[in-house]
Design an enzyme around this catalytic site. Sequence first.
Site, PDB file in Angstrom:
ATOM      1  NE  ARG A   8      32.907  66.358  12.769  1.00 16.66           N
ATOM      2  CZ  ARG A   8      31.700  65.953  12.347  1.00 16.66           C
ATOM      3  NH1 ARG A   8      30.966  65.146  13.111  1.00 16.66           N
ATOM      4  NH2 ARG A   8      31.228  66.335  11.183  1.00 16.66           N
ATOM      5  CE  LYS A  60      46.636  65.394  34.286  1.00 13.23           C
ATOM      6  NZ  LYS A  60      45.535  65.740  33.378  1.00 13.23           N
ATOM      7  CE1 TYR A 102      42.177  69.697  37.393  1.00 19.23           C
ATOM      8  CE2 TYR A 102      40.577  68.919  35.784  1.00 19.23           C
ATOM      9  CZ  TYR A 102      41.601  69.776  36.140  1.00 19.23           C
ATOM     10  OH  TYR A 102      42.052  70.710  35.240  1.00 19.23           O
ATOM     11  CG  ASP A 105      39.292  60.291  36.668  1.00 22.78           C
ATOM     12  OD1 ASP A 105      40.342  59.685  36.364  1.00 22.78           O
ATOM     13  OD2 ASP A 105      39.150  61.511  36.490  1.00 22.78           O
TER      14      ASP A 105
END
Length: 384
Positions: A51, A200, A103, A175
Amino acid sequence: MKKEGLGIETKIVHGSRGENQVTGAISFPIYQSATFRHPGVDQSTGFDYSRENNPTRQEVEKAIATLENGTAGFAFSSGMAAISTTLELFYPGDHIIVSDDLYGGTYRLFEQVSKKNGIKISYIDTSNIEELQTCINEKTKGIYIETPSNPMMKVTDIKKISALKQQQSILVIVDNTFLSPYYQRPLELGADIVLHSGTKYLGGHNDTLAGFVVVKDEKLIEPIQLLQKTIGAILSPFDSWLILRGMKTLGIRLKKQQENAMEIAKWLTEKEEIEKVNYVGLEDHKGYEISINQASGFGGMLSFAVKNVETVNKLLKNVKIISYAESLGGVESLITYPIKQTHTAIPKEMREKIGVNDKLLRLSVGIEDVDDLINDLEQAMKEE
């Protein structure tokens, strides 16, 4: 011909050049381990618990930082996890200016989580610098930009926005999912933080979820490291490896996707069924000149509005090569209906103000034969 540093195509293929030094493996190994043995008390190999850090994740984080010319990169389990973690840099009472065309999942996060946590949000057209300037106040701590925006393909001038932050301590967050570092590198233009849905274009094969944060200022490294390990929405070793593999072909994929997108955009402008085409690479696009100055390409994303809603139903029902599906950036072409899929969280009045209505479709152009894609759209519009 001599030049300084490696070209972006070489950086994409080699990443941080972290091939395994012990075995010589060209493909960086998957360290599928949750925990690591300590050599002794107060001794560590540099890896303790996945982690906090994992060799495969570290490699992909170094790779994305290299591509964006940042000081550090951070990998998360999804694009939304990356955005959510970044927003934890802000405090109750802080004000963030946000692109009004964005988005739907990001809007939902701002509305249902950030506002609950005391963050003040203003949605404006960030491509309008004058409007943005009037929105800045003494509480403004962040400007959050999508450029090109999703799905209307608005272009915001990153340099001009970044120049405004000199007035006070404001983080400019971009972004960069649609163009990727292959075509646009916001940190070089003055931005502070770059975000990606690695699902993406970086992954490129519609087979994994991932998100990334890249920072320019070293002062941001420690706070984001703390948030990353504390919140824990980190990218798994296997998914880190999938993104590493996907990024190696980012350049050649995007070149083909852009080439196809340009041809399709031009073809759509000539169709009587189509009312408007939104593609940054068309010279009559409002953001074309800005894009020429701040990016080296236009990407593979476009949206278009049809004249009659019946055409939407025909297209979505009848496409055979193009898939009617959410997401974008993969080698396969995908067509999306924003009001029913990606932008349902955004109120109707806000959607319609920017043009996201029942006649708008978004197209993520893949690497298929462009004539096959055009023929598919043609037959889908004609077939009953």
